[in-house]
Design an enzyme around this catalytic site. Structure first.
Site, PDB file in Angstrom:
ATOM      1  N   GLU A  63       0.968  -1.119   0.024  1.00 31.48           N
ATOM      2  CA  GLU A  63       0.033  -0.221  -0.154  1.00 31.48           C
ATOM      3  C   GLU A  63       0.974   1.271   0.036  1.00 31.48           C
ATOM      4  O   GLU A  63       0.524   2.129  -0.799  1.00 31.48           O
ATOM      5  CB  GLU A  63      -0.797  -0.233   1.294  1.00 31.48           C
ATOM      6  CG  GLU A  63      -2.252   0.929   1.378  1.00 31.48           C
ATOM      7  CD  GLU A  63      -3.015   0.858   0.130  1.00 31.48           C
ATOM      8  OE1 GLU A  63      -3.178   1.624  -0.832  1.00 31.48           O
ATOM      9  OE2 GLU A  63      -3.720  -0.109  -0.094  1.00 31.48           O
ATOM     10  N   GLU A  70       1.923   6.027  -7.178  1.00 33.39           N
ATOM     11  CA  GLU A  70       0.503   6.841  -7.832  1.00 33.39           C
ATOM     12  C   GLU A  70       1.215   8.182  -7.774  1.00 33.39           C
ATOM     13  O   GLU A  70       0.883   9.127  -9.044  1.00 33.39           O
ATOM     14  CB  GLU A  70      -0.306   6.532  -6.874  1.00 33.39           C
ATOM     15  CG  GLU A  70      -1.667   5.924  -7.325  1.00 33.39           C
ATOM     16  CD  GLU A  70      -2.570   5.577  -6.489  1.00 33.39           C
ATOM     17  OE1 GLU A  70      -3.234   4.714  -6.530  1.00 33.39           O
ATOM     18  OE2 GLU A  70      -3.000   6.506  -5.722  1.00 33.39           O
TER      19      GLU A  70
HETATM   20  N1  LIG Z   1      -2.193  10.058 -15.971  1.00 27.14           N
HETATM   21  C1  LIG Z   1      -3.026   8.949 -16.218  1.00 27.14           C
HETATM   22  N2  LIG Z   1      -2.956   8.465 -17.369  1.00 27.14           N
HETATM   23  C2  LIG Z   1      -3.910   7.529 -17.982  1.00 27.14           C
HETATM   24  N3  LIG Z   1      -4.587   6.837 -16.940  1.00 27.14           N
HETATM   25  C3  LIG Z   1      -4.468   7.118 -15.701  1.00 27.14           C
HETATM   26  C4  LIG Z   1      -3.879   8.379 -15.188  1.00 27.14           C
HETATM   27  N4  LIG Z   1      -4.034   8.576 -14.059  1.00 27.14           N
HETATM   28  C5  LIG Z   1      -4.843   7.494 -13.680  1.00 27.14           C
HETATM   29  N5  LIG Z   1      -5.199   6.850 -14.586  1.00 27.14           N
HETATM   30  C6  LIG Z   1      -6.176   5.577 -14.457  1.00 27.14           C
HETATM   31  O1  LIG Z   1      -7.019   5.830 -13.611  1.00 27.14           O
HETATM   32  C7  LIG Z   1      -6.963   4.787 -12.464  1.00 27.14           C
HETATM   33  C8  LIG Z   1      -7.348   5.345 -11.377  1.00 27.14           C
HETATM   34  O2  LIG Z   1      -6.473   6.534 -10.948  1.00 27.14           O
HETATM   35  P1  LIG Z   1      -6.108   7.186  -9.641  1.00 27.14           P
HETATM   36  O3  LIG Z   1      -5.102   8.095  -9.535  1.00 27.14           O
HETATM   37  O4  LIG Z   1      -7.487   7.830  -9.199  1.00 27.14           O
HETATM   38  O5  LIG Z   1      -5.954   5.995  -8.748  1.00 27.14           O
HETATM   39  P2  LIG Z   1      -6.704   5.572  -7.432  1.00 27.14           P
HETATM   40  O6  LIG Z   1      -6.184   4.138  -7.155  1.00 27.14           O
HETATM   41  O7  LIG Z   1      -8.087   5.957  -7.388  1.00 27.14           O
HETATM   42  O8  LIG Z   1      -5.689   6.847  -6.547  1.00 27.14           O
HETATM   43  P3  LIG Z   1      -6.143   7.193  -4.970  1.00 27.14           P
HETATM   44  O9  LIG Z   1      -6.277   6.071  -4.122  1.00 27.14           O
HETATM   45  O10 LIG Z   1      -5.470   8.316  -4.833  1.00 27.14           O
HETATM   46  O11 LIG Z   1      -7.643   7.717  -5.338  1.00 27.14           O
HETATM   47  C9  LIG Z   1      -5.355   4.366 -12.663  1.00 27.14           C
HETATM   48  O12 LIG Z   1      -5.721   3.042 -12.268  1.00 27.14           O
HETATM   49  C10 LIG Z   1      -5.321   4.515 -14.238  1.00 27.14           C
HETATM   50  O13 LIG Z   1      -6.086   3.198 -14.927  1.00 27.14           O
END
Ligand SMILES: Nc1ncnc2c1ncn2[C@@H]1O[C@H](COP(=O)(O)OP(=O)(O)OP(=O)(O)O)[C@@H](O)[C@H]1O
Length: 122
Positions: A63, A70
């Site tokens: 984690e 991330e």
């Molecule tokens: N810069 C990016 N380009 C392409 N796809 C992205 C990008 N950022 C996020 N994603 C897609 O969106 C999904 C979710 O991203 P996000 O950053 O919201 O992750 P999360 O696990 O929801 O993070 P958090 O726990 O911080 O909310 C990623 O797994 C990816 O598939």
């Protein structure tokens, strides 16, 4: 010595950042407390404690690494990028693998004891 203490400070700052920003980290922290409480309550053996501690360490480690990946991905690729998406997806998959492993181990250790307890009570 001062340098070592300062490094610990940075590490705790990192844990604080993950706790503040990641819902999953908070959920896994609560799961850690529940697993530890159940361990004491059900008086699990030393070997069982080692498995539970291993699971807790693996889940919290993945984690924390997922949070770092991330954050770094958002820094280097704030715009949509297919590869950035893959990086985040693979990193999230590592957390799922560790959580499933912990769930299986937890069920193998706690379920028979809970069953014994409640079957006897019934
Ligand atoms: N810069 C990016 N380009 C392409 N796809 C992205 C990008 N950022 C996020 N994603 C897609 O969106 C999904 C979710 O991203 P996000 O950053 O919201 O992750 P999360 O696990 O929801 O993070 P958090 O726990 O911080 O909310 C990623 O797994 C990816 O598939």
């Amino acid at each position: 010595m001062k340098k070592v203490i300062r490094s610990f400070g940075y590490a705790f700052k990192g844990i604080g950042y993950a706790f503040k920003t990641q819902l999953n980290f908070r959920i896994h922290s609560v799961a850690t407390l529940i697993a530890a409480a159940m361990g004491f309550w059900l008086r699990i053996s030393t070997a069982e404690w080692l498995w539970i501690i291993l699971c807790i360490a693996i889940v919290l480690l993945t984690e924390l690494l997922n949070t770092a990946i991330e954050t770094l991905t958002d820094l280097v690729s704030p715009q949509y990028n297919e590869k950035a998406g893959h990086v985040k997806d693979v990193s999230a998959a590592a957390v799922v693998v560790s959580a499933v492993f912990a769930l299986i181990v937890g069920m193998m250790i706690f379920l028979p004891k809970l069953c014994l307890l409640f079957c006897h009570a019934a």
